[in-house]
Design an enzyme around this catalytic site. Sequence first.
Site, PDB file in Angstrom:
ATOM      1  N   SER A 124      60.974  48.258  29.934  1.00  0.00           N
ATOM      2  CA  SER A 124      60.363  46.981  30.312  1.00  0.00           C
ATOM      3  C   SER A 124      60.684  45.909  29.285  1.00  0.00           C
ATOM      4  CB  SER A 124      58.847  47.199  30.369  1.00  0.00           C
ATOM      5  OG  SER A 124      58.173  45.974  30.435  1.00  0.00           O
ATOM      6  N   TYR A 149      50.449  50.472  26.584  1.00  0.00           N
ATOM      7  CA  TYR A 149      51.455  50.679  27.632  1.00  0.00           C
ATOM      8  C   TYR A 149      52.842  50.345  27.095  1.00  0.00           C
ATOM      9  CZ  TYR A 149      54.636  49.342  31.343  1.00  0.00           C
ATOM     10  OH  TYR A 149      55.768  49.204  32.110  1.00  0.00           O
ATOM     11  N   LYS A 153      56.501  52.672  26.230  1.00  0.00           N
ATOM     12  CA  LYS A 153      57.902  52.387  26.601  1.00  0.00           C
ATOM     13  C   LYS A 153      58.782  52.420  25.354  1.00  0.00           C
ATOM     14  CE  LYS A 153      57.375  51.859  30.999  1.00  0.00           C
ATOM     15  NZ  LYS A 153      57.834  52.925  31.873  1.00  0.00           N
TER      16      LYS A 153
HETATM   17  P1  NAD Z   1      54.253  52.220  40.485  1.00  0.00           P
HETATM   18  O1  NAD Z   1      52.927  52.511  39.906  1.00  0.00           O
HETATM   19  O2  NAD Z   1      54.315  51.621  41.842  1.00  0.00           O
HETATM   20  O3  NAD Z   1      55.170  53.542  40.466  1.00  0.00           O
HETATM   21  C1  NAD Z   1      55.019  54.546  39.501  1.00  0.00           C
HETATM   22  C2  NAD Z   1      54.861  55.857  40.264  1.00  0.00           C
HETATM   23  O4  NAD Z   1      54.735  56.921  39.320  1.00  0.00           O
HETATM   24  C3  NAD Z   1      53.633  55.877  41.147  1.00  0.00           C
HETATM   25  O5  NAD Z   1      54.012  56.260  42.459  1.00  0.00           O
HETATM   26  C4  NAD Z   1      52.720  56.947  40.507  1.00  0.00           C
HETATM   27  O6  NAD Z   1      51.968  57.637  41.466  1.00  0.00           O
HETATM   28  C5  NAD Z   1      53.755  57.822  39.809  1.00  0.00           C
HETATM   29  N1  NAD Z   1      53.254  58.567  38.647  1.00  0.00           N
HETATM   30  C6  NAD Z   1      52.577  58.078  37.567  1.00  0.00           C
HETATM   31  N2  NAD Z   1      52.334  59.067  36.701  1.00  0.00           N
HETATM   32  C7  NAD Z   1      52.858  60.207  37.207  1.00  0.00           C
HETATM   33  C8  NAD Z   1      52.915  61.549  36.775  1.00  0.00           C
HETATM   34  N3  NAD Z   1      52.362  61.949  35.634  1.00  0.00           N
HETATM   35  N4  NAD Z   1      53.535  62.454  37.568  1.00  0.00           N
HETATM   36  C9  NAD Z   1      54.091  62.088  38.745  1.00  0.00           C
HETATM   37  N5  NAD Z   1      54.067  60.825  39.203  1.00  0.00           N
HETATM   38  C10 NAD Z   1      53.453  59.897  38.450  1.00  0.00           C
HETATM   39  O7  NAD Z   1      55.032  51.292  39.435  1.00  0.00           O
HETATM   40  P2  NAD Z   1      56.402  50.511  39.596  1.00  0.00           P
HETATM   41  O8  NAD Z   1      56.090  49.051  39.550  1.00  0.00           O
HETATM   42  O9  NAD Z   1      57.191  51.057  40.706  1.00  0.00           O
HETATM   43  O10 NAD Z   1      57.059  50.874  38.197  1.00  0.00           O
HETATM   44  C11 NAD Z   1      57.956  51.943  38.052  1.00  0.00           C
HETATM   45  C12 NAD Z   1      58.318  52.081  36.582  1.00  0.00           C
HETATM   46  O11 NAD Z   1      58.862  50.845  36.119  1.00  0.00           O
HETATM   47  C13 NAD Z   1      57.128  52.375  35.674  1.00  0.00           C
HETATM   48  O12 NAD Z   1      57.554  53.267  34.680  1.00  0.00           O
HETATM   49  C14 NAD Z   1      56.802  51.030  35.072  1.00  0.00           C
HETATM   50  O13 NAD Z   1      56.214  51.159  33.801  1.00  0.00           O
HETATM   51  C15 NAD Z   1      58.164  50.400  34.966  1.00  0.00           C
HETATM   52  N6  NAD Z   1      58.140  48.937  34.974  1.00  0.00           N
HETATM   53  C16 NAD Z   1      57.480  48.282  35.974  1.00  0.00           C
HETATM   54  C17 NAD Z   1      57.415  46.891  35.960  1.00  0.00           C
HETATM   55  C18 NAD Z   1      56.645  46.149  37.012  1.00  0.00           C
HETATM   56  O14 NAD Z   1      56.258  45.008  36.761  1.00  0.00           O
HETATM   57  N7  NAD Z   1      56.423  46.693  38.204  1.00  0.00           N
HETATM   58  C19 NAD Z   1      58.070  46.177  34.963  1.00  0.00           C
HETATM   59  C20 NAD Z   1      58.751  46.878  33.965  1.00  0.00           C
HETATM   60  C21 NAD Z   1      58.775  48.263  33.981  1.00  0.00           C
HETATM   61  C1  WQD Z   2      53.243  36.787  35.090  1.00  0.00           C
HETATM   62  C2  WQD Z   2      52.728  35.418  34.733  1.00  0.00           C
HETATM   63  C3  WQD Z   2      50.585  35.446  33.637  1.00  0.00           C
HETATM   64  C4  WQD Z   2      48.331  36.990  37.016  1.00  0.00           C
HETATM   65  C5  WQD Z   2      53.656  42.389  33.113  1.00  0.00           C
HETATM   66  C6  WQD Z   2      53.663  43.446  32.065  1.00  0.00           C
HETATM   67  C7  WQD Z   2      55.080  43.797  31.724  1.00  0.00           C
HETATM   68  C8  WQD Z   2      55.857  44.171  32.982  1.00  0.00           C
HETATM   69  C9  WQD Z   2      55.749  43.132  34.044  1.00  0.00           C
HETATM   70  C10 WQD Z   2      55.620  46.514  33.245  1.00  0.00           C
HETATM   71  C11 WQD Z   2      52.080  35.380  33.355  1.00  0.00           C
HETATM   72  C12 WQD Z   2      50.505  34.757  34.982  1.00  0.00           C
HETATM   73  C13 WQD Z   2      49.361  36.521  36.234  1.00  0.00           C
HETATM   74  C14 WQD Z   2      47.290  36.102  37.376  1.00  0.00           C
HETATM   75  C15 WQD Z   2      48.408  34.353  36.164  1.00  0.00           C
HETATM   76  N1  WQD Z   2      55.325  45.352  33.580  1.00  0.00           N
HETATM   77  N2  WQD Z   2      49.392  35.231  35.814  1.00  0.00           N
HETATM   78  N3  WQD Z   2      47.377  34.807  36.921  1.00  0.00           N
HETATM   79  O1  WQD Z   2      52.458  39.693  32.123  1.00  0.00           O
HETATM   80  O2  WQD Z   2      54.799  38.825  32.515  1.00  0.00           O
HETATM   81  O3  WQD Z   2      54.329  41.232  32.625  1.00  0.00           O
HETATM   82  O4  WQD Z   2      54.357  42.856  34.277  1.00  0.00           O
HETATM   83  O5  WQD Z   2      56.339  46.847  32.358  1.00  0.00           O
HETATM   84  O6  WQD Z   2      55.011  44.833  30.838  1.00  0.00           O
HETATM   85  O7  WQD Z   2      52.980  42.980  30.923  1.00  0.00           O
HETATM   86  O8  WQD Z   2      53.528  39.795  34.428  1.00  0.00           O
HETATM   87  O9  WQD Z   2      52.780  39.352  36.720  1.00  0.00           O
HETATM   88  O10 WQD Z   2      51.049  39.921  34.957  1.00  0.00           O
HETATM   89  O11 WQD Z   2      52.214  37.732  34.863  1.00  0.00           O
HETATM   90  O12 WQD Z   2      48.427  33.173  35.782  1.00  0.00           O
HETATM   91  O13 WQD Z   2      46.328  36.468  38.040  1.00  0.00           O
HETATM   92  O14 WQD Z   2      51.684  35.071  35.659  1.00  0.00           O
HETATM   93  O15 WQD Z   2      49.829  34.752  32.683  1.00  0.00           O
HETATM   94  O16 WQD Z   2      52.396  34.146  32.802  1.00  0.00           O
HETATM   95  P1  WQD Z   2      53.725  39.806  32.826  1.00  0.00           P
HETATM   96  P2  WQD Z   2      52.336  39.275  35.308  1.00  0.00           P
END
Ligand code: NAD
Ligand code: WQD
Length: 336
Positions: A124, A149, A153
Site C-alpha cells: 500500500s 495496519y 504492510k
Molecule cells: P478486502 O477486505 O475486500 O479483501 C481482503 C480479503 O481477504 C477479504 O475477502 C477477507 O475475507 C480476506 N481475508 C482476510 N484475512 C484473511 C485470512 N486470515 N485468511 C483468509 N482470508 C482472509 O480488501 P481489498 O480492498 O480487496 O484489499 C486487498 C488487499 O489490498 C489487502 O491486503 C489490502 O490491505 C490491500 N490494499 C487495499 C487498499 C484499498 O484501499 N482497498 C489499498 C492498498 C492496499
Molecule cells: C481518501 C480521502 C480522507 C472518508 C486509505 C488507507 C490506505 C489505503 C487506501 C489500504 C482522504 C477523505 C475519507 C470520509 C473524507 N488502504 N475522506 N471523508 O486515507 O487515502 O487511504 O485507503 O492500504 O492505507 O489509509 O483513503 O478513502 O480513507 O480517504 O473526507 O468519510 O478522503 O480524509 O483525504 P486514504 P480514504
Amino acid sequence: MKVLLTGGAGYIGSHTALELAKNNFEVYIIDNLANSSIEAIFRVEKLTGKKLTFFELDLLEREALNDIFDQNQFDAVIHFAGLKAAAESVAQPLAYYRNNIGGTLNLCAAMGRFGVKNLVFSSSATVYGNPEQLPISEDAPITDAASPYGRTKLMIEKLLSDICAADSTLNVVLLRYFNPGGAHESGDIGEDPNGIPNNLLPYITQCTVGSRKALTVFGDDYPTPDGTCIRDYIHVVDLALGHLAAISKLQQNPGLVTYNLGTGRGSSVLEVIQAFERTNERKVPYVIGLRRPGDVAECYTDPTKAKIELAWQAQRTLEDICRDAWRWQKKNPEGY
Ligand code: NAD
Ligand code: WQD
C-alpha cells in the site's frame, strides 16, 4: 497457468480473479470470507463463464493450507488476504499483526515447502507515510507508517525481502496500491465494506443511495488548492490488470521488485465529489468536518517505473471510477 489468490473473494481480489479468468488463467481462491461474500465468486463465474476453485479457509489454519498446496501445484500466488482498516488497526493492533503477519508466514512456509516460487503481494502507498517529495517514486524513503495496519504492510515487505535474499530462486513483486475505487463495468461486482465505510468512494455512493446521511469531508484547511486532501484514485479494473502485468514480470525471474500502482494524477476530496455529481447527475450530501488523525495532505504516485518495466498504466479516469462505483451501488443498494 494456475494462480492462487488469497483474499480473492474481496474487492480487489474478485476484480483480479475476473481479469485472470478472462485471460485463461486457472484461478484458485482461498478466503475466510471475513470481509467478503461468496456471491462475489459466483458473479465472477457468471461474468466470465469460467469455473473458479474456491477454498473457504483462514490462512492461520496452517495444516489445511498445506493440504491445499499439497493437492494443487500452483505456479504463482497473489496475496491479497489481510485486514485493511487503518483506524480499526489502532484499536485492535494484535488482531492485525496476528492476521496479516501470521497469515503471510503460513503462506510463505507453504510456498517454501511445496516449491512455489512466484508471489505478488498487495502492499500500500501507506508505507510512504507522510511523503517528503511528490510525486512518490518507489525509491522514496520508507520510515514508518501511520497505523498498525500500515506497519503490517511494511513488515511483510521486509519479510519478503529477507526470504528473497536467502533464496535466489524466489520471485516477488510488491505492488503498492494508491487509492482504489470504482467497480467492474457490469455493476455486478464492486466494493461492499462491512459496516460504516472508511474509504471515500464507498461513503459517497452509500450517501447517494440513501443508506448514509451525509459525507463528512475530513478537513478543508490543508495546504492544497481547495484545502482538502489530495489522493491518487485508481480504477479497480486498472489495478486488477496491474496484477496480470506483475505475473508476466514474475516469469522474467526478477527476484524482488516493487511497483507503485496509481495514475500519477492527484484529486482533492472536493474534486472527487464534483466529479461524482457531474458524472452521475446526483447531489452528494456533505458537510465539512475536522481533520482525520493520520491523514496526509497529498499522496500521488510517479507512475513511470510500472509503465516502463510492466508496460502497464492506468487507462481509466476519475469520472470512470465515479460512474462505475455508482452503477454498482445502484444495482446493489445493500451490497452482495
Ligand atoms: P478486502 O477486505 O475486500 O479483501 C481482503 C480479503 O481477504 C477479504 O475477502 C477477507 O475475507 C480476506 N481475508 C482476510 N484475512 C484473511 C485470512 N486470515 N485468511 C483468509 N482470508 C482472509 O480488501 P481489498 O480492498 O480487496 O484489499 C486487498 C488487499 O489490498 C489487502 O491486503 C489490502 O490491505 C490491500 N490494499 C487495499 C487498499 C484499498 O484501499 N482497498 C489499498 C492498498 C492496499
Ligand atoms: C481518501 C480521502 C480522507 C472518508 C486509505 C488507507 C490506505 C489505503 C487506501 C489500504 C482522504 C477523505 C475519507 C470520509 C473524507 N488502504 N475522506 N471523508 O486515507 O487515502 O487511504 O485507503 O492500504 O492505507 O489509509 O483513503 O478513502 O480513507 O480517504 O473526507 O468519510 O478522503 O480524509 O483525504 P486514504 P480514504
